[in-house]
Design a protein around this motif. Sequence first.
Motif, mmCIF file in Angstrom:
data_model
loop_
_atom_site.group_PDB
_atom_site.id
_atom_site.type_symbol
_atom_site.label_atom_id
_atom_site.label_comp_id
_atom_site.label_asym_id
_atom_site.label_seq_id
_atom_site.Cartn_x
_atom_site.Cartn_y
_atom_site.Cartn_z
ATOM 1 N N LYS A 12 0.663 -1.262 0.412
ATOM 2 C CA LYS A 12 -0.098 -0.515 0.077
ATOM 3 C C LYS A 12 0.906 1.320 0.474
ATOM 4 C CE LYS A 12 -3.965 -1.227 1.649
ATOM 5 N NZ LYS A 12 -5.354 -1.437 2.784
ATOM 6 N N ALA A 13 1.976 1.472 0.742
ATOM 7 C CA ALA A 13 2.668 2.364 0.634
ATOM 8 C C ALA A 13 3.504 2.609 -0.966
ATOM 9 C CB ALA A 13 3.944 2.068 1.210
ATOM 10 N N ARG A 14 3.914 1.496 -1.371
ATOM 11 C CA ARG A 14 4.520 1.593 -3.214
ATOM 12 C C ARG A 14 3.159 2.280 -3.559
ATOM 13 N NH1 ARG A 14 6.217 -3.697 -1.504
ATOM 14 N NH2 ARG A 14 4.854 -4.492 -3.243
ATOM 15 N N GLU A 15 1.940 1.802 -3.606
ATOM 16 C CA GLU A 15 1.163 2.286 -4.571
ATOM 17 C C GLU A 15 0.645 4.185 -4.251
ATOM 18 O OE1 GLU A 15 -3.460 1.302 -5.449
ATOM 19 O OE2 GLU A 15 -2.895 0.094 -3.858
ATOM 20 N N ARG A 16 0.629 3.999 -2.047
ATOM 21 C CA ARG A 16 0.818 5.889 -2.516
ATOM 22 C C ARG A 16 2.056 6.225 -3.276
ATOM 23 N NH1 ARG A 16 -0.081 3.776 2.594
ATOM 24 N NH2 ARG A 16 1.711 4.808 3.367
ATOM 25 N N ALA A 17 3.094 5.879 -3.023
ATOM 26 C CA ALA A 17 4.217 6.520 -3.822
ATOM 27 C C ALA A 17 3.956 6.616 -5.369
ATOM 28 C CB ALA A 17 5.314 5.960 -3.100
ATOM 29 N N ALA A 18 3.505 5.507 -6.036
ATOM 30 C CA ALA A 18 2.865 5.447 -7.219
ATOM 31 C C ALA A 18 1.687 6.517 -7.194
ATOM 32 C CB ALA A 18 2.865 4.627 -7.756
ATOM 33 N N LEU A 19 0.950 6.902 -6.463
ATOM 34 C CA LEU A 19 -0.732 7.609 -7.266
ATOM 35 C C LEU A 19 0.341 8.772 -7.166
ATOM 36 C CD1 LEU A 19 -3.257 5.097 -5.010
ATOM 37 C CD2 LEU A 19 -3.077 6.064 -7.723
ATOM 38 N N ARG A 20 1.361 8.920 -6.125
ATOM 39 C CA ARG A 20 1.236 10.760 -5.169
ATOM 40 C C ARG A 20 2.330 11.501 -6.775
ATOM 41 N NH1 ARG A 20 -0.215 11.434 -0.469
ATOM 42 N NH2 ARG A 20 0.782 9.309 -0.009
ATOM 43 N N ARG A 21 3.157 10.605 -7.300
ATOM 44 C CA ARG A 21 4.117 10.855 -8.391
ATOM 45 C C ARG A 21 3.021 11.164 -9.700
ATOM 46 N NH1 ARG A 21 7.474 6.308 -6.528
ATOM 47 N NH2 ARG A 21 6.662 4.750 -8.254
ATOM 48 N N ALA A 22 1.618 9.650 -9.744
ATOM 49 C CA ALA A 22 1.149 10.388 -10.511
ATOM 50 C C ALA A 22 0.196 11.348 -11.190
ATOM 51 C CB ALA A 22 0.054 9.197 -11.060
ATOM 52 N N LEU A 23 -0.504 12.262 -9.910
ATOM 53 C CA LEU A 23 -0.971 13.407 -9.436
ATOM 54 C C LEU A 23 0.091 14.721 -9.391
ATOM 55 C CD1 LEU A 23 -3.521 11.633 -6.778
ATOM 56 C CD2 LEU A 23 -3.951 11.953 -9.076
ATOM 57 N N ALA A 24 1.085 14.194 -9.437
ATOM 58 C CA ALA A 24 2.335 15.865 -9.685
ATOM 59 C C ALA A 24 2.416 15.495 -10.427
ATOM 60 C CB ALA A 24 3.497 14.637 -8.634
ATOM 61 N N ALA A 25 1.853 14.672 -11.445
ATOM 62 C CA ALA A 25 2.693 14.781 -13.504
ATOM 63 C C ALA A 25 1.095 15.281 -13.664
ATOM 64 C CB ALA A 25 2.719 13.660 -13.834
ATOM 65 N N ARG A 26 -0.277 15.169 -13.168
ATOM 66 C CA ARG A 26 -1.926 15.636 -13.745
ATOM 67 C C ARG A 26 -2.468 15.210 -12.457
ATOM 68 N NH1 ARG A 26 -4.801 13.215 -18.196
ATOM 69 N NH2 ARG A 26 -6.502 13.026 -16.960
ATOM 70 N N SER A 27 -2.509 16.682 -11.262
ATOM 71 C CA SER A 27 -3.166 16.724 -10.288
ATOM 72 C C SER A 27 -4.830 16.634 -10.462
ATOM 73 C CB SER A 27 -3.121 18.101 -9.346
ATOM 74 O OG SER A 27 -3.460 19.085 -10.535
ATOM 75 N N ASP A 28 -5.669 16.202 -12.119
ATOM 76 C CA ASP A 28 -6.555 16.126 -12.522
ATOM 77 C C ASP A 28 -7.053 14.620 -12.418
ATOM 78 O OD1 ASP A 28 -5.600 15.455 -14.963
ATOM 79 O OD2 ASP A 28 -7.502 17.489 -16.016
ATOM 80 N N GLN A 29 -6.559 13.699 -12.249
ATOM 81 C CA GLN A 29 -7.253 12.702 -12.735
ATOM 82 C C GLN A 29 -7.808 12.198 -11.316
ATOM 83 O OE1 GLN A 29 -3.432 9.772 -14.172
ATOM 84 N NE2 GLN A 29 -2.356 11.360 -13.418
ATOM 85 N N LEU A 30 -9.080 12.454 -11.462
ATOM 86 C CA LEU A 30 -10.345 12.021 -10.251
ATOM 87 C C LEU A 30 -10.470 10.275 -9.594
ATOM 88 C CD1 LEU A 30 -12.488 12.758 -8.091
ATOM 89 C CD2 LEU A 30 -14.178 12.241 -10.530
ATOM 90 N N ASP A 31 -9.205 9.948 -10.503
ATOM 91 C CA ASP A 31 -10.034 7.900 -9.364
ATOM 92 C C ASP A 31 -8.643 7.932 -8.810
ATOM 93 O OD1 ASP A 31 -12.580 7.449 -11.434
ATOM 94 O OD2 ASP A 31 -11.671 6.553 -12.692
ATOM 95 N N LEU A 72 -6.433 5.621 0.078
ATOM 96 C CA LEU A 72 -5.136 5.351 1.156
ATOM 97 C C LEU A 72 -5.317 5.955 2.283
ATOM 98 C CD1 LEU A 72 -3.585 3.474 -1.932
ATOM 99 C CD2 LEU A 72 -4.740 2.122 -0.360
ATOM 100 N N ASP A 73 -4.448 7.321 1.664
ATOM 101 C CA ASP A 73 -3.986 7.955 3.284
ATOM 102 C C ASP A 73 -5.153 8.371 4.530
ATOM 103 O OD1 ASP A 73 -1.404 8.814 1.965
ATOM 104 O OD2 ASP A 73 -2.861 10.737 0.633
ATOM 105 N N ILE A 74 -6.394 7.691 4.014
ATOM 106 C CA ILE A 74 -7.183 8.450 5.245
ATOM 107 C C ILE A 74 -6.971 6.634 6.359
ATOM 108 C CG2 ILE A 74 -9.525 7.735 5.883
ATOM 109 C CD1 ILE A 74 -10.139 9.886 3.992
ATOM 110 N N GLU A 75 -7.186 5.661 5.781
ATOM 111 C CA GLU A 75 -7.076 4.181 6.146
ATOM 112 C C GLU A 75 -5.697 4.506 6.423
ATOM 113 O OE1 GLU A 75 -7.155 1.615 2.304
ATOM 114 O OE2 GLU A 75 -9.796 2.097 2.882
ATOM 115 N N GLU A 76 -4.981 5.028 6.464
ATOM 116 C CA GLU A 76 -3.515 4.566 5.919
ATOM 117 C C GLU A 76 -3.422 5.472 7.829
ATOM 118 O OE1 GLU A 76 -0.154 3.801 7.954
ATOM 119 O OE2 GLU A 76 -0.815 2.420 6.209
ATOM 120 N N GLY A 77 -4.058 6.905 8.222
ATOM 121 C CA GLY A 77 -3.980 7.935 8.914
ATOM 122 C C GLY A 77 -4.766 6.750 10.656
ATOM 123 N N ARG A 78 -5.710 6.734 9.853
ATOM 124 C CA ARG A 78 -6.778 5.711 11.207
ATOM 125 C C ARG A 78 -5.693 5.017 11.757
ATOM 126 N NH1 ARG A 78 -12.360 4.552 7.799
ATOM 127 N NH2 ARG A 78 -12.736 7.189 7.880
#
Length: 408
Positions: A60-79, A87-93
Amino acid sequence: MRPHFLSSKGVSRTALGLTLAVSLGLAGCGQTPSAERVPFTPATDGEVLEQVPATATDAKARERAALRRALAARSDQLDLALRLARLDIEEGRASGDPRYLGRAQAALAPWWDAATPPPGVRLLRATILQGRHEFPAALADLDALVRESPDDAQAWLTRAVVLGVRGEHAEASRSCARLAPLAGPLAGAVCQAQVKSLAGRSKEAQTLLSAALARGAHGLEEQAWALSTLAEATARAGDTDRATKLFARVLSLDPADAYTRAAYADLLLDLDRPRDVIALVKDHGQDDNQLLRRVLAEAALGTPEAAALAAELGSRHAASHLRGDALHAREEARFALHVLKDAAKALKLAQVNWEVQHEPWDVRLLMETALANHTPEAAAPALRFLEASGADDPGLMALAERVRKASP
């Protein structure tokens, strides 16, 4: 009342507070963020600033990192943004670290301030606001969401959580009733049992939930969520032997369940078992909720570690004030009452907390601090609340009787 995420296969359990409850109460306290108003410069190059989780073996940490990189390139990808925020909310809990709420908000930044965001954004925005105890704003989003999407089970459940924390039990129960046909009978029963237990009617909650659990086989996560709720209700109803067994069973199913660990520690503190509390929480000190329980246990034993741990927790509370958050009022009240022995400060904090949430711990704290401060009349709101709720939990009733006898 603990928040949860539902899935199409049932209940996917994630540990809050939140207290949140949140709490709850959530309810939503955690590790102090490292960023302060004044920059910190390490004394040496080798000084450790913070321990961070390794990602090499954490999918899940790897997935979060990959998603963050993708959104850094283009932040408007809603899905992608919705997936990362969830995932961040789940990790925070799971970790008790509130910084993940900020990261979740950052993922939703392109839509965060929209008056009518996409439904998925509105739901996660409400979840983040609930985690921060911004309950009116969370409810505004949830009310709009259930009007727009009345078949959204997660919206009904989250709405029930927020209303339950606020002490609006009748409306919370109505949300649970809407949840049951959408998420299944056990999810509906857990929701209703949580509301009953928050209202101080934990024997009713036990009966309801025990019957629901006995009706058939359930998935591991759904079963653990239900058993954790049953353990809390059982403890509040006064059956401490059964409650300890239930809490231990839940942690055997999910050792990472921070919410259940904190609730179990509270029961052990009430049973005067501080050494067991230390063993339970000592490896989870990055979470403020767990650290509080250890500080209370160490202080009760008068150990050499008590002062240093209390100072650490105090610094975390101070840092939270610098950030302008009010998530720690309940925990600070307990700290002031039992560690600092400052009844006046504890009562003020309990009163601040009472303005925000009305869970059983909030009721208890207002009465305990009022008694300790020799101002039992300050507990009048708690007495009125118990009467209106029809509460009959033995611990709360005994404490309420002490308040009445001490009142002029």
